[in-house]
Design a protein around this motif. Structure first.
Motif, PDB file in Angstrom:
ATOM      1  N   ALA A  63     -22.429  30.989 -15.335  1.00  0.00           N
ATOM      2  CA  ALA A  63     -23.322  30.278 -16.257  1.00  0.00           C
ATOM      3  C   ALA A  63     -24.143  31.364 -16.949  1.00  0.00           C
ATOM      4  CB  ALA A  63     -24.236  29.307 -15.491  1.00  0.00           C
ATOM      5  N   ILE A  66     -26.199  34.324 -15.156  1.00  0.00           N
ATOM      6  CA  ILE A  66     -25.846  34.454 -13.735  1.00  0.00           C
ATOM      7  C   ILE A  66     -24.824  35.582 -13.551  1.00  0.00           C
ATOM      8  CG2 ILE A  66     -24.903  33.280 -11.713  1.00  0.00           C
ATOM      9  CD1 ILE A  66     -27.601  32.146 -12.710  1.00  0.00           C
ATOM     10  N   THR A  67     -25.179  36.540 -12.709  1.00  0.00           N
ATOM     11  CA  THR A  67     -24.313  37.674 -12.392  1.00  0.00           C
ATOM     12  C   THR A  67     -23.457  37.328 -11.187  1.00  0.00           C
ATOM     13  OG1 THR A  67     -25.953  39.241 -13.214  1.00  0.00           O
ATOM     14  CG2 THR A  67     -24.334  40.083 -11.634  1.00  0.00           C
ATOM     15  N   PRO A  68     -22.138  37.400 -11.304  1.00  0.00           N
ATOM     16  CA  PRO A  68     -21.303  37.038 -10.155  1.00  0.00           C
ATOM     17  C   PRO A  68     -20.877  38.238  -9.324  1.00  0.00           C
ATOM     18  CG  PRO A  68     -19.933  37.214 -12.083  1.00  0.00           C
ATOM     19  CD  PRO A  68     -21.332  37.653 -12.499  1.00  0.00           C
ATOM     20  N   GLY A  69     -20.621  37.999  -8.059  1.00  0.00           N
ATOM     21  CA  GLY A  69     -19.871  38.947  -7.250  1.00  0.00           C
ATOM     22  C   GLY A  69     -18.387  38.817  -7.567  1.00  0.00           C
ATOM     23  N   SER A  70     -17.562  39.634  -6.884  1.00  0.00           N
ATOM     24  CA  SER A  70     -16.124  39.631  -7.155  1.00  0.00           C
ATOM     25  C   SER A  70     -15.482  38.285  -6.831  1.00  0.00           C
ATOM     26  CB  SER A  70     -15.425  40.701  -6.313  1.00  0.00           C
ATOM     27  OG  SER A  70     -15.864  41.966  -6.693  1.00  0.00           O
ATOM     28  N   PRO A  72     -16.772  34.908  -6.839  1.00  0.00           N
ATOM     29  CA  PRO A  72     -16.952  33.924  -7.916  1.00  0.00           C
ATOM     30  C   PRO A  72     -16.372  34.408  -9.246  1.00  0.00           C
ATOM     31  CG  PRO A  72     -19.051  34.408  -6.821  1.00  0.00           C
ATOM     32  CD  PRO A  72     -18.035  35.287  -6.199  1.00  0.00           C
ATOM     33  N   PRO A  82     -16.555  28.259  -9.872  1.00  0.00           N
ATOM     34  CA  PRO A  82     -17.151  29.101  -8.824  1.00  0.00           C
ATOM     35  C   PRO A  82     -18.398  28.495  -8.186  1.00  0.00           C
ATOM     36  CG  PRO A  82     -17.542  30.043 -11.006  1.00  0.00           C
ATOM     37  CD  PRO A  82     -16.661  28.851 -11.211  1.00  0.00           C
ATOM     38  N   LEU A  83     -18.898  27.403  -8.750  1.00  0.00           N
ATOM     39  CA  LEU A  83     -20.019  26.728  -8.099  1.00  0.00           C
ATOM     40  C   LEU A  83     -19.518  25.658  -7.134  1.00  0.00           C
ATOM     41  CD1 LEU A  83     -22.407  26.457 -11.142  1.00  0.00           C
ATOM     42  CD2 LEU A  83     -22.627  27.972  -9.176  1.00  0.00           C
ATOM     43  N   VAL A  86     -16.830  27.837  -2.842  1.00  0.00           N
ATOM     44  CA  VAL A  86     -17.624  28.958  -2.358  1.00  0.00           C
ATOM     45  C   VAL A  86     -16.883  29.611  -1.197  1.00  0.00           C
ATOM     46  CG1 VAL A  86     -19.827  29.598  -1.323  1.00  0.00           C
ATOM     47  CG2 VAL A  86     -19.747  27.856  -3.116  1.00  0.00           C
TER      48      VAL A  86
END
Lengths: 401, 401
Positions: A63, A66-70, A72, A82-83, A86
Motif C-alpha cells: 500500500a 508501506i515498505t515490505p520485507g521479501s 510480502p 500480502p495483507l 502472512v
C-alpha cells in the motif's frame, strides 16, 4: 476482493510463455534531488528497447507508504494479497534456508543460549557462537526424541537454527520461550488454544532433550524457541492461474517463497549466466518462469550506488538470452525498492515493464523510475501484475457475458 | 483493509517534523476548456519551487466521482477511511461550532419552528428568525430540566441550534422529530433500539420543556430535532501513528475535526500570519502540524475565480515561514476541490505536493492540476497520504521479514 476468485474461474490454458524477471530491490532514488536513480544512471540498452516496445508503470508492493520485507514483496508479485497471506517468522526462516515445509508442519526459530547452574539465561545468543561451532550442535539436536511429532533441525547462522515439527494435529498458536531477558530461565512453551496443545508438549519435550544433549557445552547449553508458525496455506499457481510454473533463483529464500505458491524449483544455478542456461534448458517444460536476481537489492542495502548501477547493467546484458526465447509476456520488475540512498528497503513504487504483442505501448523512451511514474500501467498494486500477465498471454477469459 | 492495522504495528517514533498544509477546496477548474485553473493562474513562486524539489499527485478524497463534505474530506487526509468512519449530522454540527464532544455524548441539530394553537407546524424554520433573536432563545433552553442526562444547548445561526445530551447509556439511534411538512405536529422522538430508549425519553422531555420555555414566543414557539449522533469513535493520532499532533486552524469546524482524531488545538489565530506565528511558537512541542487555510474554499464557493487566485497567492507568500522551520516532510493539499466554475465542492482529485529528502522527485516544473495529474504520486486515495507522510519521515518500519 480476492483476485483469485476471478482467476480461478476465468483462466484459460494455452501454449504461451510468461517470464517474470524480478530484480530484487530494483527501485532507487537519486543521490541528490533532481538527479538520476541507479536504474536511470545505468546503461541499459536492452531494457530501454523493451520499454519502447512495452508498457511501464510503478508497482506498489503493499500500500502507499508501506515498505515490505521479501516475503510480502514476493507474495504481492505472485498475485497473493500480502495483507491476507502472512508468512509467520518460523515459516519464513525455514523457507529462507530452503526447507521444504509440508502442509501441517510447524516451524520455529531456535536460538542457542547460555544457561547458568540455576538454569537462568546468562547470554541469549550464546556469545554469538560462530557458525562453525553452532552448526554441528544444531545437527546434534536431531537426536532428540519427541513423541507425537517428527522433528527436523537445520542450522542457520551463529546462534540461530530452525526446528520443524511434523505430525498430525499440530497447531501453531504457541508462545515463545525466549523471555527477552537475562537472569531468568527460558519460559515454557504455552498453547494459546486447544488445537496447539500437542505442539506445545512436543516443543517442551524438545527443549528438555536439547538440555540433555547440550549439557556438556559451555556457551550453547540451552535453547529458546520463537515464532511458531505453520506453513502458510497458499493456493498454488496451478490452481489459481492454471500455470505450470518454474522458479530459477540462486538464494534459498526466493526458492522457498516460490515453493510456497507451488512453483517447481529448477536447476541449481549460482550465477546469472547459469540461471539463463537453466531457463533455456527448461523452456519447453513450463508456462511461467520466475527469475530472481538478488544483487540489485544487496548493493542497495550496502548503500553502494555505483555497484547497484553495475549490477543493473549486468542484468541488462543478460536480457537478449531471454528475448531470444520469444516469451509471449515478459515482465521486469522488483519486489520492492532498495535505494542505495536509504541503504534499506523502501516504500517507493517499483519500476515495472511489461512487454507483449498487445500491451498498448505508452511511448516511454527508456526504463527508469520517472518514465514508470508516468507509464501506461499507472501506479498499481503489485498483486494485479499476475492478472495483467495472464491477460497479455491470452490466458484469461471474459468476466460476465 | 484498515491501514491503521499496519500503522499501529509499524510506526516508529523519531525527532522528525511533518507539516500538512490544507488549503480547503484547493483544486479548481479553468473557466473555459483548455484554460488554466485558479492554482495554475496564481503566481506561486514558492509552491513551484517546492514542486521542483518534491513529488506531485492527485488526491482522491473518497472515491472517483464522489464529492465530499468537510468531514469526510478531512478524515481522508488524516488517514481515516471516510467510508468507515462516519460523523453523524448532529456530531458534525456540534463539532462545527467548536463544541468539545466527549465519548458517549449524543448531539442533535435543533430547529426553531412556529406552531399554531393546535400544535401543528406553520413554519419549519420559524420565519428564518435572525440570529440576534434566536441565539438568546437557544440559550434560554438551557433551563430545561431533563432527568437522566445533562443537556447543553448552543446557538448556531438563524433558526438552528445544537443540543448535546450527556449521560450514561445514551444510544444515538433515535428518529428525527421534524416531519418535513407543515400542518402536522412535530413527531415524537422514537428509539430504534433498546440502547437508545433513554435518549429518546430525554429528547421528548427536552422538547416538552422547550415548549414551556418558548410558550410566549410568536415565531419560535416550538422546536424540532434532527440527526441524533454520538461522538464518532475515532482512534487518535497518538495511537495509530505515534504522533503528537497540533492543529492550527481559524474556523471551529476544522478545529473540531482535528480534535476528533486527538490533535491538540493550539493558539487562537484569526489570520494566516497569526497561524504562522503559532506554528513557529509551537514548533519544538509537536511531531505533526495540521495547518488549515479556509479562503481557497470560500472564494471557490462564491464563484469568484480572481479572488481564489488571490487567496492562493497569499498562501504562497506565507510558505517561506514554514520552510524556514525545516520540516522533514511538507505536504500541501486540500480536503477536496472547490472550482469557482462550479461554485461548490467537487469530486476532482486535489492537487497535492509532498517534499522530503527521499520523496523521489518527479521533475514537475510547477504546482498545478495538470502537473499533479501526471505526478509521481499518481492519483491516490487521500487516506494513504498519512502513510506516505510517515514513510518519508522515517516513521514506519518494514512490513514482514
Amino acid at each position: 476482493m480476492d483476485i483469485h476468485t476471478l482467476t480461478r474461474e476465468l483462466h484459460i490454458r494455452n501454449e504461451t510463455k510468461i517470464v517474470m524477471l524480478v530484480a530484487d530491490g530494483l527501485g532507487g532514488l537519486p543521490l541528490e534531488p533532481g538527479g538520476l536513480t541507479e536504474l536511470e544512471t545505468a546503461n541499459t540498452p536492452h531494457l530501454d528497447q523493451l520499454a519502447r516496445r512495452g508498457i511501464l508503470g510503478g508497482s506498489i508492493p503493499v500500500a502507499p507508504g508501506i515498505t515490505p520485507g521479501s516475503g510480502p514483496g514476493h507474495l504481492g508479485l505472485f498475485g497473493y494479497d500480502p495483507l491476507k497471506y502472512v508468512i509467520g517468522r518460523g515459516a519464513l526462516e525455514a523457507t529462507g534456508i530452503g526447507f521444504a515445509l509440508e502442509a501441517g508442519d510447524v516451524a520455529v526459530r531456535g536460538n542457542f543460549c547460555t544457561l547458568d547452574a540455576l538454569g537462568n539465561i546468562v547470554d541469549r545468543r550464546a556469545g554469538r557462537i560462530p557458525t562453525e561451532e553452532s552448526a554441528p550442535l544444531a545437527r546434534s539436536l536431531r537426536e532428540a526424541k519427541v513423541e507425537g511429532a517428527q522433528v527436523f533441525v537445520e542450522p542457520v547462522r551463529e546462534h540461530r537454527f530452525v526446528v520443524v515439527f511434523r505430525g498430525k494435529g499440530l497447531g501453531d498458536n504457541v508462545s515463545d520461550t525466549d523471555p527477552q531477558a537475562t537472569g531468568v530461565p527460558p519460559l515454557a512453551p504455552q498453547a494459546r488454544e486447544t488445537a496447539s496443545e500437542k505442539t506445545a508438549r512436543a516443543a517442551a519435550k524438545f527443549v528438555e532433550e536439547a538440555r540433555r544433549i547440550l549439557a556438556s557445552q559451555k556457551k550453547a547449553n540451552g535453547i529458546t524457541l520463537r515464532g511458531f508458525a505453520a506453513r502458510p496455506n497458499l493456493p498454488t499457481y496451478e490452481e489459481v492461474y492454471g500455470l505450470k510454473a518454474a522458479a530459477i533463483a540462486v538464494y534459498p529464500m526466493y526458492k522457498g517463497l516460490a515453493r510456497l505458491v507451488g512453483m517447481e524449483i529448477v536447476g541449481s544455478a549460482t550465477t546469472l549466466d547459469e540461471q539463463m542456461g537453466v531457463l533455456e534448458a527448461n523452456w519447453p517444460k513450463y508456462d511461467f518462469f520466475f527469475l530472481h536476481y538478488k544483487y540489485t537489492d544487496s548493493t542497495g542495502e550496502d548503500g553502494n550506488f555505483a555497484a547497484k548501477v553495475k549490477k543493473i547493467e549486468e542484468l541488462d546484458a543478460a536480457l537478449p538470452r531471454i528475448t531470444a526465447l520469444g516469451p509471449d509476456v515478459l515482465i521486469v520488475t522488483g519486489d520492492h525498492s532498495t535505494p542505495s540512498f536509504l541503504k534499506s528497503h523502501s516504500w517507493h513504487p517499483v519500476p515495472t515493464l511489461l512487454v507483449s504483442n498487445c500491451c498498448r505501448t505508452d511511448n516511454s523512451p527508456a526504463f527508469g523510475e520517472s518514465h514508470c511514474a508516468r507509464g501506461g500501467l499507472g501506479q498499481f498494486e503489485a498483486r494485479y501484475l499476475m492478472t495483467l500477465a495472464l491477460a497479455n498471454a491470452g490466458r484469461l477469459g471474459k468476466y460476465g457475458a
